[in-house]
Scaffold this motif. Structure first.
Motif, PDB file in Angstrom:
ATOM      1  N   LEU A 185       0.817  -1.214   0.000  1.00 43.72           N
ATOM      2  CA  LEU A 185       0.000   0.000   0.000  1.00 43.72           C
ATOM      3  C   LEU A 185       0.855   1.271   0.000  1.00 43.72           C
ATOM      4  O   LEU A 185       1.133   1.855   1.050  1.00 43.72           O
ATOM      5  CB  LEU A 185      -0.906   0.012   1.239  1.00 43.72           C
ATOM      6  CG  LEU A 185      -1.917  -1.119   1.375  1.00 43.72           C
ATOM      7  CD1 LEU A 185      -2.538  -1.091   2.769  1.00 43.72           C
ATOM      8  CD2 LEU A 185      -2.996  -1.003   0.301  1.00 43.72           C
ATOM      9  N   PRO A 186       1.289   1.737  -1.165  1.00 45.65           N
ATOM     10  CA  PRO A 186       1.867   3.083  -1.228  1.00 45.65           C
ATOM     11  C   PRO A 186       0.743   4.111  -1.223  1.00 45.65           C
ATOM     12  O   PRO A 186      -0.398   3.788  -1.566  1.00 45.65           O
ATOM     13  CB  PRO A 186       2.608   3.078  -2.574  1.00 45.65           C
ATOM     14  CG  PRO A 186       1.833   2.121  -3.411  1.00 45.65           C
ATOM     15  CD  PRO A 186       1.276   1.075  -2.473  1.00 45.65           C
ATOM     16  N   GLY A 187       1.060   5.328  -0.845  1.00 48.85           N
ATOM     17  CA  GLY A 187       0.054   6.380  -0.931  1.00 48.85           C
ATOM     18  C   GLY A 187      -0.092   6.904  -2.350  1.00 48.85           C
ATOM     19  O   GLY A 187      -1.193   7.105  -2.858  1.00 48.85           O
ATOM     20  N   ASP A 188       1.049   7.120  -3.001  1.00 49.43           N
ATOM     21  CA  ASP A 188       1.126   7.782  -4.296  1.00 49.43           C
ATOM     22  C   ASP A 188       0.830   6.814  -5.444  1.00 49.43           C
ATOM     23  O   ASP A 188       1.469   5.769  -5.558  1.00 49.43           O
ATOM     24  CB  ASP A 188       2.548   8.341  -4.441  1.00 49.43           C
ATOM     25  CG  ASP A 188       2.765   9.124  -5.712  1.00 49.43           C
ATOM     26  OD1 ASP A 188       1.861   9.186  -6.563  1.00 49.43           O
ATOM     27  OD2 ASP A 188       3.867   9.702  -5.860  1.00 49.43           O
ATOM     28  N   LEU A 196       0.710 -10.812  -6.217  1.00 49.10           N
ATOM     29  CA  LEU A 196       0.905  -9.681  -5.316  1.00 49.10           C
ATOM     30  C   LEU A 196       0.158  -8.495  -5.903  1.00 49.10           C
ATOM     31  O   LEU A 196       0.191  -8.273  -7.112  1.00 49.10           O
ATOM     32  CB  LEU A 196       2.395  -9.353  -5.189  1.00 49.10           C
ATOM     33  CG  LEU A 196       2.786  -8.150  -4.339  1.00 49.10           C
ATOM     34  CD1 LEU A 196       2.520  -8.408  -2.851  1.00 49.10           C
ATOM     35  CD2 LEU A 196       4.261  -7.795  -4.546  1.00 49.10           C
ATOM     36  N   THR A 197      -0.541  -7.767  -5.064  1.00 48.04           N
ATOM     37  CA  THR A 197      -1.217  -6.541  -5.499  1.00 48.04           C
ATOM     38  C   THR A 197      -0.521  -5.338  -4.901  1.00 48.04           C
ATOM     39  O   THR A 197      -0.120  -5.354  -3.731  1.00 48.04           O
ATOM     40  CB  THR A 197      -2.701  -6.548  -5.082  1.00 48.04           C
ATOM     41  OG1 THR A 197      -3.383  -7.610  -5.765  1.00 48.04           O
ATOM     42  CG2 THR A 197      -3.386  -5.227  -5.424  1.00 48.04           C
ATOM     43  N   VAL A 198      -0.363  -4.294  -5.691  1.00 47.45           N
ATOM     44  CA  VAL A 198       0.164  -3.004  -5.233  1.00 47.45           C
ATOM     45  C   VAL A 198      -0.934  -1.983  -5.476  1.00 47.45           C
ATOM     46  O   VAL A 198      -1.312  -1.731  -6.626  1.00 47.45           O
ATOM     47  CB  VAL A 198       1.445  -2.597  -5.995  1.00 47.45           C
ATOM     48  CG1 VAL A 198       2.003  -1.297  -5.431  1.00 47.45           C
ATOM     49  CG2 VAL A 198       2.493  -3.707  -5.949  1.00 47.45           C
ATOM     50  N   GLN A 199      -1.480  -1.406  -4.406  1.00 50.44           N
ATOM     51  CA  GLN A 199      -2.644  -0.523  -4.513  1.00 50.44           C
ATOM     52  C   GLN A 199      -2.400   0.791  -3.790  1.00 50.44           C
ATOM     53  O   GLN A 199      -2.107   0.813  -2.603  1.00 50.44           O
ATOM     54  CB  GLN A 199      -3.882  -1.204  -3.919  1.00 50.44           C
ATOM     55  CG  GLN A 199      -5.116  -0.325  -3.855  1.00 50.44           C
ATOM     56  CD  GLN A 199      -5.581   0.146  -5.228  1.00 50.44           C
ATOM     57  OE1 GLN A 199      -5.812  -0.653  -6.125  1.00 50.44           O
ATOM     58  NE2 GLN A 199      -5.723   1.462  -5.396  1.00 50.44           N
ATOM     59  N   ALA A 200      -2.529   1.891  -4.510  1.00 50.12           N
ATOM     60  CA  ALA A 200      -2.384   3.215  -3.903  1.00 50.12           C
ATOM     61  C   ALA A 200      -3.561   3.507  -2.975  1.00 50.12           C
ATOM     62  O   ALA A 200      -4.700   3.135  -3.264  1.00 50.12           O
ATOM     63  CB  ALA A 200      -2.305   4.287  -4.983  1.00 50.12           C
ATOM     64  N   THR A 201      -3.268   4.208  -1.874  1.00 49.72           N
ATOM     65  CA  THR A 201      -4.314   4.570  -0.914  1.00 49.72           C
ATOM     66  C   THR A 201      -4.709   6.033  -0.991  1.00 49.72           C
ATOM     67  O   THR A 201      -5.707   6.434  -0.389  1.00 49.72           O
ATOM     68  CB  THR A 201      -3.857   4.299   0.525  1.00 49.72           C
ATOM     69  OG1 THR A 201      -2.727   5.132   0.827  1.00 49.72           O
ATOM     70  CG2 THR A 201      -3.496   2.843   0.724  1.00 49.72           C
ATOM     71  N   GLY A 202      -3.916   6.869  -1.697  1.00 44.09           N
ATOM     72  CA  GLY A 202      -4.125   8.302  -1.592  1.00 44.09           C
ATOM     73  C   GLY A 202      -3.501   8.827  -0.308  1.00 44.09           C
ATOM     74  O   GLY A 202      -2.865   8.087   0.453  1.00 44.09           O
ATOM     75  N   MET A 203      -3.700  10.112  -0.053  1.00 41.43           N
ATOM     76  CA  MET A 203      -3.061  10.762   1.093  1.00 41.43           C
ATOM     77  C   MET A 203      -3.986  10.827   2.301  1.00 41.43           C
ATOM     78  O   MET A 203      -5.139  11.226   2.183  1.00 41.43           O
ATOM     79  CB  MET A 203      -2.620  12.180   0.722  1.00 41.43           C
ATOM     80  CG  MET A 203      -1.427  12.234  -0.215  1.00 41.43           C
ATOM     81  SD  MET A 203      -0.812  13.920  -0.444  1.00 41.43           S
ATOM     82  CE  MET A 203      -2.130  14.630  -1.411  1.00 41.43           C
ATOM     83  N   GLY A 204      -3.455  10.448   3.457  1.00 42.57           N
ATOM     84  CA  GLY A 204      -4.170  10.626   4.711  1.00 42.57           C
ATOM     85  C   GLY A 204      -5.022   9.452   5.120  1.00 42.57           C
ATOM     86  O   GLY A 204      -5.383   8.583   4.312  1.00 42.57           O
ATOM     87  N   GLY A 205      -5.372   9.434   6.399  1.00 39.64           N
ATOM     88  CA  GLY A 205      -6.137   8.348   6.974  1.00 39.64           C
ATOM     89  C   GLY A 205      -7.501   8.126   6.355  1.00 39.64           C
ATOM     90  O   GLY A 205      -7.881   6.969   6.097  1.00 39.64           O
ATOM     91  N   PRO A 206      -8.308   9.169   6.117  1.00 38.18           N
ATOM     92  CA  PRO A 206      -9.645   8.945   5.558  1.00 38.18           C
ATOM     93  C   PRO A 206      -9.629   8.234   4.209  1.00 38.18           C
ATOM     94  O   PRO A 206     -10.406   7.303   3.980  1.00 38.18           O
ATOM     95  CB  PRO A 206     -10.215  10.365   5.452  1.00 38.18           C
ATOM     96  CG  PRO A 206      -9.527  11.120   6.545  1.00 38.18           C
ATOM     97  CD  PRO A 206      -8.127  10.583   6.550  1.00 38.18           C
ATOM     98  N   SER A 207      -8.744   8.658   3.308  1.00 38.38           N
ATOM     99  CA  SER A 207      -8.647   7.991   2.012  1.00 38.38           C
ATOM    100  C   SER A 207      -8.147   6.559   2.183  1.00 38.38           C
ATOM    101  O   SER A 207      -8.691   5.616   1.599  1.00 38.38           O
ATOM    102  CB  SER A 207      -7.698   8.763   1.089  1.00 38.38           C
ATOM    103  OG  SER A 207      -7.540   8.100  -0.152  1.00 38.38           O
ATOM    104  N   ALA A 208      -7.100   6.387   3.009  1.00 39.84           N
ATOM    105  CA  ALA A 208      -6.556   5.048   3.238  1.00 39.84           C
ATOM    106  C   ALA A 208      -7.602   4.121   3.848  1.00 39.84           C
ATOM    107  O   ALA A 208      -7.676   2.937   3.505  1.00 39.84           O
ATOM    108  CB  ALA A 208      -5.332   5.135   4.147  1.00 39.84           C
ATOM    109  N   ALA A 209      -8.414   4.638   4.765  1.00 41.96           N
ATOM    110  CA  ALA A 209      -9.432   3.818   5.428  1.00 41.96           C
ATOM    111  C   ALA A 209     -10.408   3.234   4.420  1.00 41.96           C
ATOM    112  O   ALA A 209     -10.782   2.049   4.506  1.00 41.96           O
ATOM    113  CB  ALA A 209     -10.178   4.647   6.469  1.00 41.96           C
ATOM    114  N   ILE A 210     -10.822   4.034   3.448  1.00 41.46           N
ATOM    115  CA  ILE A 210     -11.763   3.557   2.426  1.00 41.46           C
ATOM    116  C   ILE A 210     -11.130   2.442   1.608  1.00 41.46           C
ATOM    117  O   ILE A 210     -11.718   1.377   1.405  1.00 41.46           O
ATOM    118  CB  ILE A 210     -12.201   4.722   1.521  1.00 41.46           C
ATOM    119  CG1 ILE A 210     -13.061   5.718   2.297  1.00 41.46           C
ATOM    120  CG2 ILE A 210     -12.957   4.198   0.305  1.00 41.46           C
ATOM    121  CD1 ILE A 210     -13.328   7.012   1.557  1.00 41.46           C
TER     122      ILE A 210
END
Length: 218
Positions: free
Chosen positions: A21-24, A61-75
């Protein structure tokens, strides 16, 4: 008929049980290109790029961006878990609080004991306490010193969200962070090319940890 599928992720390929889980989103692409054989786009909805493919051990293996910050990552994390993800490792950047860590160093954050031990070995033995915040630009006077006094070595934005979701859903979670900033008297920031290289190294460290943890489990 009501749609009971994920709302924000639109899977276009198979999801692996293990996910980095990278953010970017651009880091997700770079890591996927480095680690996966013929990666297929798993998601591009809302600009949250994700990819799935066989890794060097032959398993998906999956590599999935989370976006920035907890709220985006939580979703993103909630929907990945609902789709079947069982082992998730955040690979992101952090700011070092003080001079103990240097730009470009990679550290592990303490959650799951087995994954943390594997991450520590993969990144050279460094394990730290991180503080997660939703404010990238935090203007409160003395806040970094306060975090450091309470035992935090680095600050980042998504790890606590991942760990809480993992606790609730009883899945495995880990976190490897690369130091992109040193926060102290002023702020030192990593260069653009060095940041890109660090992102790929984070993916390599996390995958090595997955291999180590899998070997230990056997």
């Amino acid at each position: 008929m009501l749609d009971s599928g994920p709302i924000h992720l639109k899977p276009a390929a198979e999801l692996a049980e293990r996910v980095l889980l990278p953010g970017d989103p651009h880091r997700a692409l770079a890591v996927a290109q480095a680690l996966l054989e013929q990666p297929k786009m798993f998601n591009h909805h809302r600009g949250l790029w994700g990819y799935t493919g066989p890794a060097r051990d032959g398993d998906l293996l999956t590599v999935q961006a989370t976006g920035m910050g907890g709220p985006s990552a939580a979703i993103v994390i909630e929907e990945l878990i609902a789709l079947g993800a069982g082992t998730l490792i955040r690979i992101g950047t952090c700011g070092a609080l003080g001079g103990a860590l240097e730009i470009g160093e990679i550290v592990a954050v303490d959650p799951d004991p087995d994954l943390t031990a594997a991450l520590r070995e993969a990144c050279g033995g460094r394990a730290v306490t991180a503080v997660s915040t939703d404010l990238f630009y935090d203007r409160r006077e003395g806040v970094e010193q306060s975090w450091a006094k309470r035992g935090a070595a680095v600050v980042e934005m998504e790890a606590a969200t991942l760990f809480q979701a993992a606790l609730v859903h009883r899945v495995r979670a880990g976190c490897a962070l690369g130091v992109s900033d040193v926060i102290g008297d002023g702020r030192r920031r990593i260069g653009h090319e060095q940041l890109a290289e660090l992102g790929v190294r984070l993916g390599e460290v996390a995958f090595e940890a997955l291999e180590r943890a899998s070997s230990t489990a056997r």
